[in-house]
Design an enzyme around this catalytic site. Sequence first.
Site, short mmCIF file in Angstrom:
data_model
loop_
_atom_site.label_atom_id
_atom_site.label_comp_id
_atom_site.label_asym_id
_atom_site.label_seq_id
_atom_site.Cartn_x
_atom_site.Cartn_y
_atom_site.Cartn_z
N ASP A 239 0.86 -1.19 0.00
CA ASP A 239 0.00 0.00 0.00
C ASP A 239 0.90 1.24 0.00
O ASP A 239 1.72 1.42 0.92
CB ASP A 239 -0.85 -0.06 1.28
CG ASP A 239 -1.75 1.14 1.46
OD1 ASP A 239 -1.64 2.13 0.70
OD2 ASP A 239 -2.57 1.10 2.39
N ILE A 240 0.74 2.09 -0.99
CA ILE A 240 1.65 3.23 -1.14
C ILE A 240 1.51 4.24 0.01
O ILE A 240 2.45 5.00 0.26
CB ILE A 240 1.45 3.91 -2.52
CG1 ILE A 240 2.68 4.74 -2.90
CG2 ILE A 240 0.17 4.74 -2.55
CD1 ILE A 240 2.75 5.13 -4.35
N ASN B 232 -6.81 12.33 -11.10
CA ASN B 232 -7.50 12.66 -12.35
C ASN B 232 -7.23 14.13 -12.67
O ASN B 232 -6.77 14.89 -11.82
CB ASN B 232 -9.00 12.36 -12.25
CG ASN B 232 -9.63 12.97 -11.03
OD1 ASN B 232 -9.55 14.17 -10.82
ND2 ASN B 232 -10.22 12.14 -10.18
N VAL C 229 -6.18 4.09 -5.92
CA VAL C 229 -5.06 4.62 -5.13
C VAL C 229 -5.33 6.07 -4.72
O VAL C 229 -4.93 6.51 -3.63
CB VAL C 229 -3.73 4.44 -5.90
CG1 VAL C 229 -3.62 5.34 -7.10
CG2 VAL C 229 -2.55 4.63 -4.96
N ASP C 230 -6.01 6.82 -5.57
CA ASP C 230 -6.37 8.21 -5.27
C ASP C 230 -7.22 8.26 -3.99
O ASP C 230 -6.95 9.06 -3.07
CB ASP C 230 -7.15 8.76 -6.48
CG ASP C 230 -7.26 10.27 -6.51
OD1 ASP C 230 -6.68 10.93 -5.64
OD2 ASP C 230 -7.93 10.78 -7.41
N SER D 121 -2.46 4.32 -14.16
CA SER D 121 -3.38 3.99 -15.26
C SER D 121 -3.77 2.52 -15.36
O SER D 121 -4.54 2.15 -16.25
CB SER D 121 -2.84 4.45 -16.64
OG SER D 121 -2.95 5.84 -16.79
P1 ADP Z 1 -5.99 4.74 -12.63
O1 ADP Z 1 -7.27 5.51 -12.72
O2 ADP Z 1 -4.77 5.57 -12.95
O3 ADP Z 1 -6.05 3.45 -13.37
P2 ADP Z 1 -6.37 3.32 -10.08
O4 ADP Z 1 -6.25 3.90 -8.71
O5 ADP Z 1 -7.68 2.77 -10.50
O6 ADP Z 1 -5.84 4.48 -11.06
O7 ADP Z 1 -5.29 2.17 -10.25
C1 ADP Z 1 -3.91 2.42 -10.38
C2 ADP Z 1 -3.16 1.31 -9.67
O8 ADP Z 1 -3.12 1.58 -8.28
C3 ADP Z 1 -3.79 -0.07 -9.83
O9 ADP Z 1 -2.76 -0.99 -10.18
C4 ADP Z 1 -4.34 -0.36 -8.43
O10 ADP Z 1 -4.31 -1.76 -8.13
C5 ADP Z 1 -3.34 0.39 -7.58
N1 ADP Z 1 -3.73 0.69 -6.21
C6 ADP Z 1 -4.96 0.78 -5.65
N2 ADP Z 1 -4.87 1.11 -4.34
C7 ADP Z 1 -3.53 1.21 -4.05
C8 ADP Z 1 -2.78 1.51 -2.87
N3 ADP Z 1 -3.36 1.78 -1.72
N4 ADP Z 1 -1.41 1.53 -2.98
C9 ADP Z 1 -0.80 1.28 -4.16
N5 ADP Z 1 -1.45 1.00 -5.29
C10 ADP Z 1 -2.80 0.96 -5.25
#
Ligand code: ADP
Length: 177
Positions: A10-11, A24, A33-34, A127
């Site tokens: 988890d980032i 976005n 992740v946002d 993405s």
């Molecule tokens: P986008 O709209 O750019 O595709 P997303 O958030 O839907 O953004 O997904 C981008 C990546 O982030 C995906 O690979 C997703 O699995 C990942 N992701 C989701 N939550 C987390 C998190 N807490 N930490 C790191 N990566 C995450």
Amino acid sequence: MAVIEVIQGDITAVDVDVIVNAANSALAGGGGVDGAIHRAAGPGLHEACMKIAAEKRKAGASFSEPCPTGEAVLTGAFNLRCKGIIHTAGPVWHGRGESGLLASCYRNSLLLAEQSGFASIAFPNISTGVYGYPKDLAADVAVKTVRETLPDCPGIKRVLFVCFDRENYGLYQTRLS
Ligand code: ADP
């Protein structure tokens, strides 16, 4: 030369100077992740994003695009343990040459981290969630662009790719080994 590493996790929990958000163009917050970054950082982050969006619109940015696809902006980190958050808007996958825009996300984020004096940076897999970019192609772009941009960023000593899912983790391990 900086080290480039990959972890699965988890980032919001990693120990680096600055993390990158797959945001976005409206900087409005969202899912994936946002959403995780906004929840962990607290409401101050949304306020900071809205302030930047208002400033960019005042300076002529279109209403929907205060952060155009491929560009990057910096905010504070609020309740997160890092020092800053770089928000970059990845391209939505259509299969029509989005690789340049995805590369710009990685390049502009690294350059902004360098200009801001950060020595370590963590990227999510921009993405590859809701925006639908094929994970293998996105990993190619991410690793290649980071390797090509690091010589322009002498202050950056560590780049961490944080993969949420096992598939992305495997793809990055292969490319970095
Ligand atoms: P986008 O709209 O750019 O595709 P997303 O958030 O839907 O953004 O997904 C981008 C990546 O982030 C995906 O690979 C997703 O699995 C990942 N992701 C989701 N939550 C987390 C998190 N807490 N930490 C790191 N990566 C995450």
